[in-house]
Write an enzyme that holds these catalytic residues in place. Structure first.
Site, mmCIF file in Angstrom:
data_model
loop_
_atom_site.group_PDB
_atom_site.id
_atom_site.type_symbol
_atom_site.label_atom_id
_atom_site.label_comp_id
_atom_site.label_asym_id
_atom_site.label_seq_id
_atom_site.Cartn_x
_atom_site.Cartn_y
_atom_site.Cartn_z
ATOM 1 C CD GLU B 190 50.888 -63.862 -4.946
ATOM 2 O OE1 GLU B 190 51.428 -64.911 -3.985
ATOM 3 O OE2 GLU B 190 51.304 -63.908 -6.044
ATOM 4 C CD GLN B 231 56.560 -61.477 -8.098
ATOM 5 O OE1 GLN B 231 55.651 -60.731 -7.684
ATOM 6 N NE2 GLN B 231 56.365 -62.731 -8.469
ATOM 7 C CD GLU B 349 45.387 -64.869 -11.170
ATOM 8 O OE1 GLU B 349 45.027 -65.836 -11.880
ATOM 9 O OE2 GLU B 349 45.992 -64.877 -10.049
#
Lengths: 404, 404
Positions: B190, B231, B349
């Site tokens: 990230e 997660q 993404e």
């Protein structure tokens, strides 16, 4: 360990307990002590006098330096303290280092590295599920597969007695179109048990359930203060943040793992069987009998033995991804709640989110906590001598919200 | 600050940047340095030589002692460094304390107290909402009312270059009846920007948006490594835990807040208007242009100026409940993602949860990260001199999972 001590060992603080803490007297530096009866044994002075192994760590303002020393050092020191406090021939040399607890100030016992809070009581999880997520299944599908947890704020872990200022924040009552800002209207406690890590772990390696005692120094009682209105509004999708981060309180005395050996019992049966990394050959339920008091009135008697996930399972889970442990890592059990109303460990459950106010013996009612309320959690456990040992209380009084 | 320096100031490390870090040479203790061009200015030696104000904190192995000194000290030291590096008369006395960066090892720049990670990119939040919670509204109802955040693990924040061991854990693919255990199959990065607190705050008092610069020392780039399969399975209802806690990487150099003044721009319009405690009179968007590289190939160019919530708003929110700040508190922005695919800040993404593999220039494809992959995040910002300043890269290479 049924030997008698020459010291006064009342209040559940006998030689089968001997918890460690940090104390100071006016004008003196904080240092390490052990509790015995109503007195504190000054370990820094004992070490200087050559009565316990010379450890500079006892002159420290936190237990961290002693906690990192590891199990052989912990066990040796504990055995030595028992010897000193039972053998009459030491009495004259030890007595000068026993200080009435009323003469000292107790500090936060250790510096918290990371703070993780679990959610390991099935009764608590089912109750909060019914209250917060009435449309979903009562228990999330992962709940019996792994001990659910999140990271809390280490910087706001305070010692017992620290005033708790009512937090402010955003909250939106269901049905209201807009959130509002102000002091929490649903301030709560959570009665929990915590354990603290002494010995770090290596990067990329987990701590198997069988290695629990090689890393964990001891246990405390813990109150994870919670603002339910802030929490409900903020938690989606990343979990609690401001609803919890304003304050967590812990006991001033840390009970060594060794002192809780006689309290070990079988935990509830786990069905489905957990994955291999969560299996535990030893029984690690702990027969800690908690009492929660509001303004000195007992409102609940949660039993820690009812927790679904045990402490070694929690530690194995938290490290199975390779996350390292540091000295001072604190793990909370999550609210301890039993099957009946008088065993519920927080106001959210006791008042069913405010819908069923709780009657206190003094004639008042509570939905959530009011300014001026004092919440105390205390506990006892079976001790080696046959009589119970005391886990020192964690207490805090609610102060009004700060003016912005 | 358009003055010229006598020193080589290439690579975006001119006198309008001057980030701080911790370095060491073989056999020497780690200490504080400032980056200028391809060299490190040894501030401990400069202080000993009487060239900068005598600060024992520069001989420290972390920036924390300097960070706690506060804004007047930060500003004075920065002004003095500019003076020393631009005035030719100092050249002979300063040159001996400039060490080629290739001769030093860079360390973690500060000790992390608490680590909080936000979720402040609207594009990222909408994309992950679509991927993880397709049945719900794209954006949670609280998202535009407050900067959503959670606490991460401070003990696993590592400096740039630290190897990242693929974490193992429980995961359950939707449709599978049982969870399984093993190395993460959906390892992700990230790309984020972080800021670090220097000056603590008082208990029960928040830090208003206007006081941001009195508390915050500087900015870093940050990679919040994420195991998406762990997660997704664990996060209900308390948020991410093991899917994030194995590793977070930060840049080795901390860019002072003052160096980013020329990068300040208006943030996106906020509608609905935030509650008063989140309002900010100054514009605090930051024009940081990020680049994400996998194995030296640029895969994304996220722009930090597109973040919905600004850094002062994040800090005001995180403290509005009275939670105190400590020196070393680290706040991550959350993944920086823009509106187009080539601005997305994570593989989740970029490959749309693995459904649309990403083509790399070297002819390979990626859904998530593979062992051996190196991920680098770097950024530039407008500098005071007119040419851009560099935020030092944060990089890490994936190593295979540990054998249990």
């Amino acid at each position: 360990m049924t030997t008698d001590s020459w010291a006064d060992t009342g209040g559940g603080f006998g030689i089968d307990n001997l918890p460690y803490g940090i104390f100071s007297r006016p004008g003196e530096l904080p240092r390490v002590g052990a509790a015995i009866g109503g007195r504190v044994l000054d370990l820094a002075a004992m070490s200087e006098a050559g009565l316990v192994e010379d450890r500079r760590c006892f002159a420290s303002g936190s237990l961290n330096a002693f906690m990192v020393a590891g199990r052989p050092a912990w066990d040796a020191n504990r055995a030595r303290l028992v010897e000193l406090l039972t053998d009459e021939t030491y009495r004259d040399r030890v007595e000068p280092h026993l200080i009435p607890v009323s003469d000292v100030e107790l500090r936060r016992p250790f510096e918290v590295a990371d703070y993780v809070d679990f959610y390991s009581s099935e009764h608590h999880a089912r109750n909060t599920g019914r209250i917060f997520r009435p449309r979903d299944e009562t228990l999330p599908s992962n709940w019996k597969r792994l001990p659910v947890a999140y990271h809390g704020r280490a910087g706001t872990v305070f010692p017992s007695g620290t005033p708790i200022i009512r937090p402010s924040g955003q909250r939106r009552t269901p049905g209201e179109p807009e959130p509002t800002f102000g002091p929490s209207l649903r301030l709560d406690f959570e009665a929990e048990v915590g354990f603290v890590v002494g010995v770090p772990s290596a990067a990329g390696r987990g701590v198997p359930t069988g290695s629990f005692r090689d890393h964990v120094f001891g246990f405390v009682l813990l109150n994870d203060w919670s603002a339910r209105d802030l929490q409900a509004w903020e938690s989606r999708p990343l979990g609690p943040f401001l609803g919890k981060s304003f304050a967590t309180s812990i006991s001033s005395w840390v009970v060594p793992v060794a002192a809780l050996e006689p309290a070990r019992v079988s935990p509830p049966v786990q069905d489905p069987a957990p994955l291999p990394y969560l299996r535990c050959d030893e029984r690690w339920g702990l027969d800690l009998r908690l009492e929660v008091l509001i303004n000195d009135q007992v409102v609940s008697r949660p039993r820690f033995a009812s927790m679904y996930w045990t402490s070694p399972q929690q530690l194995a889970h938290a490290t199975v991804n390779g996350a390292t442990l540091r000295t001072g890592d604190l793990f909370g059990s999550g609210t301890v709640s039993g099957p009946t109303r008088d065993q519920r460990g927080c106001m959210l459950e006791l008042s069913w989110d405010g819908r069923e106010p709780l009657d206190l013996p003094d004639g008042t009612k509570r939905t959530f906590l009011e300014d001026g309320d004092t919440v105390t959690v205390r506990a006892q456990a079976p001790g080696a001598s046959g009589s119970p040992i005391t886990l020192s209380e964690v207490t805090g009084t609610i102060h009004p919200a700060s003016q912005p």
